[in-house]
Scaffold this motif. Structure first.
Motif, short mmCIF file in Angstrom:
data_model
loop_
_atom_site.label_atom_id
_atom_site.label_comp_id
_atom_site.label_asym_id
_atom_site.label_seq_id
_atom_site.Cartn_x
_atom_site.Cartn_y
_atom_site.Cartn_z
N GLU A 114 -0.55 16.20 5.16
CA GLU A 114 0.56 15.32 4.37
C GLU A 114 1.50 15.54 3.32
N GLU A 115 0.45 16.07 2.56
CA GLU A 115 0.94 16.06 0.92
C GLU A 115 0.17 17.28 0.63
N ASN A 116 1.16 18.16 1.38
CA ASN A 116 0.84 19.73 0.99
C ASN A 116 -0.27 19.82 0.69
N VAL A 117 -1.01 19.61 0.62
CA VAL A 117 -3.03 20.78 -0.28
C VAL A 117 -3.61 21.06 0.56
N ARG A 118 -3.75 22.06 0.03
CA ARG A 118 -5.23 23.32 0.45
C ARG A 118 -6.26 22.30 -0.42
N LEU A 119 -7.64 22.27 0.44
CA LEU A 119 -8.51 21.52 -0.23
C LEU A 119 -9.09 22.94 -0.31
N GLU A 120 -9.33 24.24 -0.03
CA GLU A 120 -10.14 25.44 -0.47
C GLU A 120 -9.80 26.08 -1.83
N LYS A 121 -11.01 25.96 -2.46
CA LYS A 121 -10.93 26.97 -3.52
C LYS A 121 -10.08 25.46 -5.37
N PHE A 125 -8.13 17.43 -13.14
CA PHE A 125 -8.72 17.47 -11.38
C PHE A 125 -6.93 17.97 -10.37
N ASP A 126 -7.21 18.83 -8.97
CA ASP A 126 -6.41 18.45 -7.94
C ASP A 126 -6.46 17.77 -7.01
N VAL A 127 -7.65 16.77 -6.75
CA VAL A 127 -7.63 16.01 -5.32
C VAL A 127 -8.56 14.95 -6.56
N ILE A 128 -8.27 13.47 -5.81
CA ILE A 128 -9.05 12.53 -7.25
C ILE A 128 -9.05 11.41 -5.55
N PHE A 129 -9.92 10.83 -6.17
CA PHE A 129 -10.43 10.07 -4.70
C PHE A 129 -11.62 8.78 -4.92
N SER A 130 -11.18 7.30 -3.82
CA SER A 130 -12.65 6.76 -3.97
C SER A 130 -12.21 5.86 -2.44
N CYS A 131 -13.37 5.09 -1.92
CA CYS A 131 -13.55 4.58 -0.96
C CYS A 131 -14.20 3.77 -1.63
N SER A 132 -13.84 2.05 -1.21
CA SER A 132 -14.41 1.12 -1.84
C SER A 132 -14.64 0.54 -2.89
N ARG A 140 -3.44 3.39 -14.08
CA ARG A 140 -1.81 4.25 -14.90
C ARG A 140 -2.81 5.52 -15.97
N SER A 141 -4.48 5.07 -15.91
CA SER A 141 -5.08 6.24 -17.06
C SER A 141 -4.86 7.90 -15.58
N LEU A 142 -5.49 7.14 -14.33
CA LEU A 142 -5.20 8.91 -13.59
C LEU A 142 -4.23 9.42 -13.61
N GLY A 143 -3.23 9.66 -14.93
CA GLY A 143 -2.00 10.37 -14.48
C GLY A 143 -2.99 11.24 -15.65
N ASP A 144 -3.66 10.85 -16.31
CA ASP A 144 -3.97 12.25 -17.91
C ASP A 144 -4.83 13.14 -17.50
N VAL A 145 -5.59 12.54 -15.46
CA VAL A 145 -6.84 13.79 -15.46
C VAL A 145 -6.28 14.48 -14.53
N LEU A 146 -5.07 13.82 -13.45
CA LEU A 146 -4.34 14.59 -12.09
C LEU A 146 -3.92 16.03 -12.78
N ALA A 147 -4.35 17.16 -12.09
CA ALA A 147 -3.91 17.92 -12.57
C ALA A 147 -2.21 17.56 -11.58
N PRO A 148 -1.19 19.55 -12.05
CA PRO A 148 0.35 18.44 -12.03
C PRO A 148 0.46 18.85 -9.93
N ASN A 149 1.31 17.89 -10.14
CA ASN A 149 0.91 18.41 -8.35
C ASN A 149 -0.58 17.96 -7.29
N GLY A 150 -1.04 17.18 -8.23
CA GLY A 150 -2.08 16.62 -8.05
C GLY A 150 -1.96 15.04 -7.24
#
Length: 221
Positions: free
Chosen positions: A49-56, A128-135, A148-158
């Motif tokens: 849905e976010e038009n992100v390709r996980l490859e590479k 990083f392009d994709v950041i995620f967490s579970c529980s 709020r701090s995630l913005g500092d380590v998310l790549a553009p359009n991440g």
């Protein structure tokens, strides 16, 4: 860092160090294959849905635990993966699992608090392009500050994806109806977008509650 925050971090570290041998057995999103598949499917759905390709691309996981989602991510042909967890024993177990994978991804782990990791990456200007967490979020001292701090380590359009947050702190903010929907989706693995399925399940629950109320009223009279 406030004393209370340090105490919470240390409590988390000690608990999860003690919990490492039971972790994979007692967590339903790991031990129950249908639940695990549900979250993997949900993860991929969000990615699409976010038009992100996980490859590479480079993926960062907070609260990676024993690395149970790494096999799934490696199968998506990612370029790199970093798992972060405050428990050194969880990280050691995750490292052991990663050695069994036939993955071309660059895999690394950090036994450190999420807040400290973000600060380190901020200084290194690594994103990083994709950041995620579970529980994970419900373990934090200040979830809002962390987000709020995630913005500092998310790549553009991440993007950041948070899955499976069972704590009451988050339940109250979802609202009861939405929380029930989320539980039903989690338990039965249905697509929350399928309103017909959702409506049928809600009717069953409503009927059950009415029957229970009648029984309680009759027993008290």
């Amino acid at each position: 860092m406030a004393v209370k925050q340090k105490e919470i971090l240390e409590s988390n570290r000690l608990f999860h160090n003690q919990h490492v041998d039971r972790h994979d057995r007692v967590n339903s999103y790991i031990s129950k294959n249908n639940c695990k598949k549900f979250y993997e499917k949900l993860f991929l759905k969000i990615i699409k849905e976010e038009n992100v390709r996980l490859e590479k691309i480079n993926v960062l996981e907070f609260g990676c635990g024993t690395g149970n989602l790494l096999e799934f991510l490696s199968a998506q042909n990612i370029a790199g993966y970093i798992g972060v967890d405050i428990s050194e024993k969880m990280i050691n177990r995750a490292k052991e699992k990663s050695l069994e994978l036939n993955s071309s991804a660059n895999i690394d782990f950090y036994a450190v608090a999420a807040e400290d990791f973000i600060e380190e990456m901020r200084e290194k200007k690594k994103k990083f392009d994709v950041i995620f967490s579970c529980s994970f979020l419900h373990h934090l001292f200040d979830p809002k500050s962390f987000l709020r701090s995630l913005g500092d380590v998310l790549a553009p359009n991440g993007i950041y994806i948070a899955l499976h947050e069972p704590n009451i702190f988050f339940k109250n903010r979802l609202g009861f109806a939405k929380y029930v929907d989320g539980l039903l989706a989690y338990l039965f693995g249905y697509d929350a977008a399928d309103s017909n399925v959702l409506l049928r399940i809600k009717k069953i629950i409503a009927l059950s509650f009415r029957r229970l109320a009648k029984r309680l009223m009759s027993s008290s009279s």
